[in-house]
Design an enzyme around this catalytic site. Structure first.
Site, PDB file in Angstrom:
ATOM      1  CE  LYS A  79      -2.698   0.425   3.819  1.00 19.78           C
ATOM      2  NZ  LYS A  79      -3.270   1.591   3.262  1.00 19.78           N
TER       3      LYS A  79
ATOM      4  CG  ASN B  58     -10.688   3.414  -2.560  1.00 18.15           C
ATOM      5  OD1 ASN B  58      -9.942   4.098  -1.842  1.00 18.15           O
ATOM      6  ND2 ASN B  58     -10.356   3.080  -3.783  1.00 18.15           N
TER       7      ASN B  58
ATOM      8  N   GLY C  83      -8.142   7.373   2.011  1.00 17.49           N
ATOM      9  CA  GLY C  83      -7.385   8.521   2.506  1.00 17.49           C
ATOM     10  C   GLY C  83      -5.919   8.195   2.732  1.00 17.49           C
ATOM     11  CG  LEU C  84      -3.485   8.120  -0.137  1.00 18.83           C
ATOM     12  CD1 LEU C  84      -2.964   9.450  -0.664  1.00 18.83           C
ATOM     13  CD2 LEU C  84      -2.884   6.969  -0.939  1.00 18.83           C
TER      14      LEU C  84
ATOM     15  CG  ASN D 268       1.966   2.888  -4.271  1.00 20.70           C
ATOM     16  OD1 ASN D 268       1.709   3.916  -3.647  1.00 20.70           O
ATOM     17  ND2 ASN D 268       1.495   2.651  -5.475  1.00 20.70           N
TER      18      ASN D 268
ATOM     19  CB  CYS E  30      -1.180  11.399  -3.756  1.00 23.51           C
ATOM     20  SG  CYS E  30       0.494  11.651  -4.315  1.00 23.51           S
TER      21      CYS E  30
ATOM     22  CB  THR F 166      -9.182   4.726  -8.456  1.00 23.42           C
ATOM     23  OG1 THR F 166      -8.480   5.750  -7.733  1.00 23.42           O
ATOM     24  CG2 THR F 166      -9.005   3.418  -7.734  1.00 23.42           C
TER      25      THR F 166
ATOM     26  N   GLY G 145      -9.640  -3.392 -12.935  1.00 21.31           N
ATOM     27  CA  GLY G 145     -10.825  -4.225 -13.140  1.00 21.31           C
ATOM     28  C   GLY G 145     -10.600  -5.669 -13.520  1.00 21.31           C
TER      29      GLY G 145
ATOM     30  CB  THR H 217     -11.586  -4.049  -6.913  1.00 20.45           C
ATOM     31  OG1 THR H 217     -11.103  -2.701  -6.869  1.00 20.45           O
ATOM     32  CG2 THR H 217     -12.976  -4.098  -6.329  1.00 20.45           C
TER      33      THR H 217
HETATM   34  C1  LIG Z   1      -9.281   0.219  -1.332  1.00 20.61           C
HETATM   35  C2  LIG Z   1      -8.279   0.665  -2.356  1.00 20.61           C
HETATM   36  C3  LIG Z   1      -7.106   1.312  -1.958  1.00 20.61           C
HETATM   37  C4  LIG Z   1      -6.162   1.732  -2.888  1.00 20.61           C
HETATM   38  N1  LIG Z   1      -5.019   2.348  -2.465  1.00 20.61           N
HETATM   39  C5  LIG Z   1      -4.058   2.706  -3.370  1.00 20.61           C
HETATM   40  C6  LIG Z   1      -2.822   3.278  -2.941  1.00 20.61           C
HETATM   41  O1  LIG Z   1      -2.564   3.448  -1.744  1.00 20.61           O
HETATM   42  N2  LIG Z   1      -1.911   3.635  -3.887  1.00 20.61           N
HETATM   43  C7  LIG Z   1      -2.135   3.448  -5.222  1.00 20.61           C
HETATM   44  O2  LIG Z   1      -1.273   3.773  -6.038  1.00 20.61           O
HETATM   45  N3  LIG Z   1      -3.292   2.890  -5.658  1.00 20.61           N
HETATM   46  C8  LIG Z   1      -4.255   2.523  -4.766  1.00 20.61           C
HETATM   47  N4  LIG Z   1      -5.439   1.933  -5.213  1.00 20.61           N
HETATM   48  C9  LIG Z   1      -5.656   1.731  -6.659  1.00 20.61           C
HETATM   49  C10 LIG Z   1      -5.338   0.303  -7.100  1.00 20.61           C
HETATM   50  O3  LIG Z   1      -3.989  -0.012  -6.886  1.00 20.61           O
HETATM   51  C11 LIG Z   1      -5.687   0.072  -8.579  1.00 20.61           C
HETATM   52  O4  LIG Z   1      -4.918   0.949  -9.377  1.00 20.61           O
HETATM   53  C12 LIG Z   1      -7.154   0.305  -8.873  1.00 20.61           C
HETATM   54  O5  LIG Z   1      -7.948  -0.144  -7.820  1.00 20.61           O
HETATM   55  C13 LIG Z   1      -7.611  -0.362 -10.166  1.00 20.61           C
HETATM   56  O6  LIG Z   1      -7.450  -1.760 -10.104  1.00 20.61           O
HETATM   57  P1  LIG Z   1      -8.660  -2.774  -9.702  1.00 20.61           P
HETATM   58  O7  LIG Z   1      -9.836  -2.380 -10.544  1.00 20.61           O
HETATM   59  O8  LIG Z   1      -8.123  -4.134 -10.015  1.00 20.61           O
HETATM   60  O9  LIG Z   1      -8.907  -2.568  -8.274  1.00 20.61           O
HETATM   61  C14 LIG Z   1      -6.400   1.506  -4.285  1.00 20.61           C
HETATM   62  C15 LIG Z   1      -7.577   0.860  -4.678  1.00 20.61           C
HETATM   63  C16 LIG Z   1      -8.517   0.432  -3.744  1.00 20.61           C
HETATM   64  C17 LIG Z   1      -9.765  -0.264  -4.208  1.00 20.61           C
END
Ligand SMILES: Cc1cc2nc3c(=O)[nH]c(=O)nc-3n(C[C@H](O)[C@H](O)[C@H](O)COP(=O)(O)O)c2cc1C
Ligand SMILES: Cc1cc2nc3c(=O)[nH]c(=O)nc-3n(C[C@H](O)[C@H](O)[C@H](O)COP(=O)(O)OP(=O)(O)OC[C@H]3O[C@@H](n4cnc5c(N)ncnc54)[C@H](O)[C@@H]3O)c2cc1C
Ligand code: FES
Lengths: 307, 261
Positions: A44, A68, A71-72, A98, A128, A192, A243, A265
């Site tokens: 994370k 989501n 808030g990092l 990351n 961010c 996202t 996705g 996800t």
């Molecule tokens: C709950 C959650 C927390 C996330 N936290 C981060 C993060 O801290 N840093 C980051 O670069 N991306 C973060 N992402 C984005 C994911 O790494 C990914 O790029 C995004 O969810 C798309 O992929 P997915 O559709 O397979 O989830 C987060 C996504 C989710 C759902």
């Protein structure tokens, strides 16, 4: 049968890894899941200082997707290095850390300290908010994005540096090219998509801050197209993310040129999904007489872009 | 923190029964040996209500009862997921669990008072049934009277039952918090001699914040994305401290003194 890929010098035994923020620090499920079978782990997001994250609700579901606003939340660099990294490095697969910052100097500190710790690779989250620019995302301005890459590359030498981008109010191709120019070793596409949802009954945002990040199967076609387009504009390797829900939706990214993929996800729905994708990919390769997964990579690109 | 024992292989349960209990609630009975054998009171199971991408994420439900390979859930029809579950009368159902930490063993020298709103009664009834507790009191509040069936099930696990209904159709007319205050006044409930377990809607929990924080436990039911500790979505604010707990792996039960409602 070969599933191994070379990702900017990182040797992955298969191209399937977790996405940042969707697998905590990477060490939590160790005894419950054979994590060492993944291609790599992405932690994370880590910041210089500890962050407590956003108040609830942090999650809202939308059709085929998830909003989501975590808030990092993270323990901060110091505690990450002390408590988490020491365990992460014993797993035996590459670990991509990351990182994100609130200001440019943060990235310098992170790169420097993580270099000292000897982490395998970095992934810079440029989605961010930049506190000095009124919360505008670093990745929304190609000049600023490029500068962050320069700063990180100067300090971090122990492995490749990937830059993670999202197509939110920006021409992602411009940013991608600028990052490549400033020395990025690879790109992670996509983070996202900004989105929101409203509870009309109570006239309130389903996520208190209003805006949130959309992930899940709903964004897969968007992410795929972006990887397809950016691949045609840069030489550095791309990690596809967005996705993925089964082996086919993962292979789609490889076919448009991604060297590896991340699954986020859908891990929440099925924690076994990466293991299933690995097995199903092998079955697919057997069925199609493909001996090396690298044969698939880029096969759906226009001929002049294949490499 | 100590990580709870969690099981991350989805289990295909078989729906055995699905009965309307009135007041928008239903009872779902599922055969799932692996989970039923392991689950302890307070733990939950995360259910994929149907195959496919909508709804996308699982829904967590507390176990209401578990015996001989079957699990019972008490569910209220609220939105997308619970509506679909309400309509599922037969077939396979994809479940992950047990998840979360079990409730602690009850102390033997103290009255155990459980206070529930609506389906919040589910984990508390399992708790009372599972452990032999010398003296327990069950306080249940809802909009309207519980069905005869639900009431008889309560009687199976507890001898001292108090009920409040907002429409006055059964027991005390009013809110459960008012009933609790009343019971404290009449010495039916003695806070200094009791420990409290709470589960129910957020408003109800907030109205009970006057209970002794050191002796009160709350089982939280906020929205979850994963249910096993990796998304940070299920945040509950720490009381008088920075930061949040994760309901799914650090809870769902918390001491009232540790969390902010
Ligand atoms: C709950 C959650 C927390 C996330 N936290 C981060 C993060 O801290 N840093 C980051 O670069 N991306 C973060 N992402 C984005 C994911 O790494 C990914 O790029 C995004 O969810 C798309 O992929 P997915 O559709 O397979 O989830 C987060 C996504 C989710 C759902
Ligand atoms: C540990 C745990 C145990 C639970 N046990 C039970 C149980 O035994 N019986 C039971 O009926 N439910 C239980 N729940 C709640 C359940 O998981 C679902 O949230 C509920 O069924 C609503 O889902 P839905 O798909 O029908 O509604 P959705 O379509 O997801 O939501 C409908 C509306 O309700 C709101 N909402 C959804 N979920 C919640 C929530 N958890 N808290 C507050 N507001 C919410 C949404 O914001 C939305 O406006 C539990 C939750 C947790 C975390
Ligand atoms: S629901 Fe994902 S961490 Fe608790």
């Amino acid at each position: 049968m070969n599933l191994e890929v070379d990702l900017a010098g990182l040797r992955l035994k298969n191209p399937f890894m977790v996405a940042s923020g969707t697998f905590a620090y990477g060490i939590e499920l160790g005894i419950h899941l054979p994590v060492e079978k993944f291609g790599a782990i992405v932690t994370k997001g880590i910041s210089v200082n500890e962050r407590e994250g956003n108040p609830p609700e942090r999650i809202a579901e939308t059709p085929c997707g998830l909003l989501n606003s975590i808030g990092l939340e993270n323990v901060g660099l110091k505690r990450f290095l002390k408590g988490k990294w020491s365990k992460l490095k014993t797993i035996g697969i590459p670990v991509i850390v990351n990182i994100f910052g609130e200001k440019e100097e943060d990235f310098e500190v992170l790169a420097e300290e993580l270099e000292k710790a000897g982490v395998d690779a970095l992934e810079i989250n440029l989605s961010c908010p930049n506190v000095k620019k009124g919360g505008m995302q670093f990745g929304q301005n190609s000049k600023i994005a490029g500068r962050i890459v320069e700063i990180v590359k100067k300090k971090f030498k122990s492995g490749p540096v990937f830059v993670k981008l999202a197509p939110n109010f920006v021409n992602i191709i411009d940013v991608a090219k600028e990052c490549e120019k400033k020395g990025a070793d690879g790109l992670t596409l996509i983070n996202t998509l900004m989105g929101m949802a409203i509870d009309v009954e109570n006239k309130r945002f389903k996520i208190p801050s209003g805006v949130a990040g959309l992930s899940g199967p709903a964004i897969h076609p968007v992410a795929l197209y972006i990887v397809y387009k950016v691949y045609q504009e840069v030489k550095i390797p791309i990690i596809g993310v967005g996705g993925i829900y089964d082996y086919a939706s993962a292979l789609e990214f490889l076919m448009v040129g991604a060297k590896a993929v991340q699954i986020g996800t859908m891990l929440f729905v099925n924690p076994q999904i990466i293991l299933e994708i690995i097995d199903k990919t092998k079955e697919y390769m057997r069925r199609k007489n493909i001996s090396d997964i690298n044969q698939i990579i880029g096969c759906m690109q226009i001929r002049k872009y294949r490499r | 923190m100590t990580w709870p024992e969690i099981y991350l292989n989805p289990v295909q349960g078989e729906i055995l029964n699905n009965i309307d209990l009135g007041d928008g609630m239903f009872q779902l009975v599922v055969s799932a040996q692996e989970i039923a054998d392991r689950v302890k009171p307070g733990q939950f199971v995360s259910i994929k209500v149907q195959e496919g991408f909508h709804p996308l994420i699982r829904r967590p439900y507390s176990v209401w009862n578990a015996e001989e390979g079957t699990l019972e859930f008490l569910i209220k029809v609220v939105g997308t997921g619970s509506k679909i579950l309400y309509g599922r009368k037969r077939g396979k159902i994809d479940m992950l669990g047990p998840l979360g930490k079990p409730f602690p063993e009850p102390p033997y020298d103290t009255d155990v008072v459980v206070i529930a709103g609506g389906t919040g009664i589910a984990p508390l009834m399992f708790y009372l049934k599972y452990h032999s507790i010398p003296k327990s009191i069950l306080i249940y509040g809802a909009k309207t009277s519980p069905s005869d069936y639900l009431y008889s099930r309560m009687q199976e696990v507890c001898d001292n039952i108090f009920i409040s209904t907002e429409d006055g159709s059964f027991g005390y007319k009013g809110l459960v918090s008012e009933l609790v205050e009343e019971l404290i006044k009449t010495k039916e409930v003695v806070p200094e001699k009791s420990i409290f377990f709470l589960c129910g809607p957020h408003g109800m929990l907030k109205s009970l914040d006057f209970l002794p924080h050191e002796r009160t436990y709350v089982s939280m039911e906020g929205v979850m994305a994963c249910g096993f500790g990796i998304c940070m979505g299920c945040a509950v604010k720490k009381r008088n401290k920075k930061g949040y707990f994760r309901t799914c792996v650090e809870g769902p039960l918390f001491k009232l003194k540790d969390i902010e409602l």
